[in-house]
Design a protein around this motif. Structure first.
Motif, PDB file in Angstrom:
ATOM      1  N   ALA A 192       0.830  -1.201   0.000  1.00 51.33           N
ATOM      2  CA  ALA A 192       0.000   0.000   0.000  1.00 51.33           C
ATOM      3  C   ALA A 192       0.869   1.257   0.000  1.00 51.33           C
ATOM      4  CB  ALA A 192      -0.938  -0.007   1.208  1.00 51.33           C
ATOM      5  N   ALA A 193       1.953   1.234   0.789  1.00 50.30           N
ATOM      6  CA  ALA A 193       2.859   2.382   0.837  1.00 50.30           C
ATOM      7  C   ALA A 193       3.535   2.583  -0.514  1.00 50.30           C
ATOM      8  CB  ALA A 193       3.907   2.178   1.929  1.00 50.30           C
ATOM      9  N   ALA A 194       3.923   1.494  -1.174  1.00 53.22           N
ATOM     10  CA  ALA A 194       4.555   1.587  -2.491  1.00 53.22           C
ATOM     11  C   ALA A 194       3.594   2.193  -3.508  1.00 53.22           C
ATOM     12  CB  ALA A 194       5.024   0.208  -2.943  1.00 53.22           C
ATOM     13  N   VAL A 195       2.325   1.800  -3.441  1.00 54.76           N
ATOM     14  CA  VAL A 195       1.321   2.346  -4.359  1.00 54.76           C
ATOM     15  C   VAL A 195       1.114   3.833  -4.100  1.00 54.76           C
ATOM     16  CG1 VAL A 195      -1.129   2.278  -4.983  1.00 54.76           C
ATOM     17  CG2 VAL A 195       0.155   0.151  -4.733  1.00 54.76           C
ATOM     18  N   ARG A 196       1.059   4.231  -2.821  1.00 52.43           N
ATOM     19  CA  ARG A 196       0.882   5.654  -2.504  1.00 52.43           C
ATOM     20  C   ARG A 196       2.031   6.494  -3.033  1.00 52.43           C
ATOM     21  NH1 ARG A 196      -0.574   3.553   2.532  1.00 52.43           N
ATOM     22  NH2 ARG A 196       1.382   4.230   3.496  1.00 52.43           N
ATOM     23  N   ARG A 197       3.251   5.935  -2.981  1.00 49.23           N
ATOM     24  CA  ARG A 197       4.427   6.694  -3.413  1.00 49.23           C
ATOM     25  C   ARG A 197       4.637   6.633  -4.923  1.00 49.23           C
ATOM     26  NH1 ARG A 197       3.433   8.065   0.948  1.00 49.23           N
ATOM     27  NH2 ARG A 197       4.752   8.130   2.801  1.00 49.23           N
ATOM     28  N   ASP A 198       4.066   5.640  -5.588  1.00 49.58           N
ATOM     29  CA  ASP A 198       4.263   5.487  -7.031  1.00 49.58           C
ATOM     30  C   ASP A 198       2.960   5.030  -7.686  1.00 49.58           C
ATOM     31  OD1 ASP A 198       5.305   5.240  -9.548  1.00 49.58           O
ATOM     32  OD2 ASP A 198       6.524   3.464  -9.128  1.00 49.58           O
ATOM     33  N   PRO A 199       1.912   5.854  -7.637  1.00 55.48           N
ATOM     34  CA  PRO A 199       0.619   5.428  -8.180  1.00 55.48           C
ATOM     35  C   PRO A 199       0.637   5.191  -9.683  1.00 55.48           C
ATOM     36  CG  PRO A 199       0.577   7.762  -7.594  1.00 55.48           C
ATOM     37  CD  PRO A 199       1.857   7.204  -7.046  1.00 55.48           C
ATOM     38  N   SER A 200       1.505   5.886 -10.427  1.00 54.62           N
ATOM     39  CA  SER A 200       1.513   5.725 -11.882  1.00 54.62           C
ATOM     40  C   SER A 200       1.889   4.309 -12.287  1.00 54.62           C
ATOM     41  CB  SER A 200       2.480   6.726 -12.524  1.00 54.62           C
ATOM     42  OG  SER A 200       3.802   6.536 -12.041  1.00 54.62           O
ATOM     43  N   ALA A 214      -9.715   5.377 -12.952  1.00 55.55           N
ATOM     44  CA  ALA A 214     -10.049   6.780 -13.121  1.00 55.55           C
ATOM     45  C   ALA A 214      -9.169   7.641 -12.231  1.00 55.55           C
ATOM     46  CB  ALA A 214     -11.514   7.020 -12.786  1.00 55.55           C
ATOM     47  N   ALA A 215      -8.888   8.845 -12.672  1.00 51.24           N
ATOM     48  CA  ALA A 215      -8.144   9.791 -11.848  1.00 51.24           C
ATOM     49  C   ALA A 215      -8.959  10.125 -10.604  1.00 51.24           C
ATOM     50  CB  ALA A 215      -7.838  11.056 -12.646  1.00 51.24           C
ATOM     51  N   PRO A 216      -8.330  10.554  -9.523  1.00 50.76           N
ATOM     52  CA  PRO A 216      -9.051  10.777  -8.264  1.00 50.76           C
ATOM     53  C   PRO A 216     -10.268  11.679  -8.386  1.00 50.76           C
ATOM     54  CG  PRO A 216      -6.702  10.859  -7.886  1.00 50.76           C
ATOM     55  CD  PRO A 216      -6.881  10.745  -9.368  1.00 50.76           C
ATOM     56  N   ASP A 217     -10.153  12.805  -9.118  1.00 56.65           N
ATOM     57  CA  ASP A 217     -11.289  13.714  -9.214  1.00 56.65           C
ATOM     58  C   ASP A 217     -12.439  13.081  -9.986  1.00 56.65           C
ATOM     59  OD1 ASP A 217      -9.818  13.706 -11.532  1.00 56.65           O
ATOM     60  OD2 ASP A 217     -10.104  15.838 -11.962  1.00 56.65           O
ATOM     61  N   GLN A 218     -12.120  12.329 -11.049  1.00 56.39           N
ATOM     62  CA  GLN A 218     -13.150  11.652 -11.823  1.00 56.39           C
ATOM     63  C   GLN A 218     -13.826  10.561 -10.997  1.00 56.39           C
ATOM     64  OE1 GLN A 218     -10.767  10.327 -15.092  1.00 56.39           O
ATOM     65  NE2 GLN A 218     -11.105  12.196 -16.293  1.00 56.39           N
ATOM     66  N   ALA A 219     -13.026   9.832 -10.237  1.00 54.77           N
ATOM     67  CA  ALA A 219     -13.589   8.778  -9.387  1.00 54.77           C
ATOM     68  C   ALA A 219     -14.511   9.371  -8.343  1.00 54.77           C
ATOM     69  CB  ALA A 219     -12.460   7.992  -8.716  1.00 54.77           C
ATOM     70  N   LEU A 220     -14.116  10.523  -7.795  1.00 54.04           N
ATOM     71  CA  LEU A 220     -14.943  11.171  -6.777  1.00 54.04           C
ATOM     72  C   LEU A 220     -16.273  11.594  -7.370  1.00 54.04           C
ATOM     73  CD1 LEU A 220     -15.288  12.316  -3.945  1.00 54.04           C
ATOM     74  CD2 LEU A 220     -14.150  14.404  -4.717  1.00 54.04           C
TER      75      LEU A 220
END
Length: 244
Positions: A192-200, A214-220
């Motif tokens: 989870a930490a690896a994903v947070r630091r390198d989401p791409s 989806a990008a965070p704003d689109q998902a929201l």
């Protein structure tokens, strides 16, 4: 004295360690925590206020005492996740206890790998190599051997399992699933930490496997729209159909 938020999270972390140790290779092991004014929380085996972490005995097969000392520091990062600043897992044996090896981790360590192994051993080939490099004989323990870096470093559970596999430790009945669950929890937190630091990289791999991300704003926005539709359907379902 009431615990701060970092202290409460670290206390749960310490309790999980106690549970894992006492259900695998220890009996009556204790891991204490001490909060510092700067928000850092110190943890360690048999740690009491005003003292240093102490070695705890592990169950051995051959009767020779084998000890484990766990120590380190944790804090809450900017997102509220418990984060290890440094940790040390030291294994010793005999009476008095002599160090055999230790696994260390220190975030952003300068000059050496963040996660490394140091072994207390000697040998002619080692001495020859070390003397030629300007070091003293018998200084193998000064070498910092890398072990996976920040995200993929060795877990305490790996060390315990290795000592069991080598028939050094005598584990408790039912130790294996306890150890595996504890290690799985650690690895999921690291993932989870690896994903947070390198989401791409995570997004690219998920998309390669057919997921739509989806990008965070689109998902929201999508979640809000879906939530609104669901609420509307529920409200309409409770009402009588309008008269025509």
């Amino acid at each position: 004295m009431s615990r701060s938020e970092p202290g409460k999270v670290a206390e749960r972390f310490a309790k999980d360690l106690i549970n894992m140790l006492n259900r695998t290779v220890c009996e009556g092991a204790f891991v204490g925590i001490l909060e510092r004014p700067d928000g850092m929380v110190v943890f360690g085996t048999e740690l009491r206020r005003g003292q240093r972490p102490q070695p705890i005995p592990m169950r051995t097969r051959g009767g020779v005492p084998c000890w484990l000392t766990v120590s380190g520091q944790v804090f809450l990062d900017g997102d509220g996740y418990l984060t290890v600043k440094k940790s040390n897992f030291l294994v010793s044996a005999g009476k008095p206890a002599l160090e055999l090896f230790h696994y260390d981790y220190e975030r952003d360590k300068i000059g050496y790998p963040d996660a490394h192994l140091q072994i207390f051993a000697s040998g002619e080939a080692w001495d020859e190599l070390l003397l030629a490099s300007g070091k003293s004989g018998g200084s193998v323990s000064k070498l910092h051997l890398p072990v996976g870096g920040r995200r993929y470093r060795v877990a305490l559970e790996d060390i315990i399992e290795a000592l069991i596999a080598e028939d050094i430790l005598e584990p408790q009945a039912g130790w294996k699933p306890v150890l595996e669950r504890s290690r799985d929890d650690f690895r999921r937190r690291q993932l989870a930490a690896a994903v947070r630091r390198d989401p791409s990289t995570a997004v690219a791999e998920l998309q390669a496997r057919g997921y739509t991300v989806a990008a965070p704003d689109q998902a929201l926005v999508g979640n809000v729209v879906q939530f609104s539709k669901t609420r509307l359907r529920r409200r309409l379902g409770r009402r009588k159909p309008p008269e025509r």
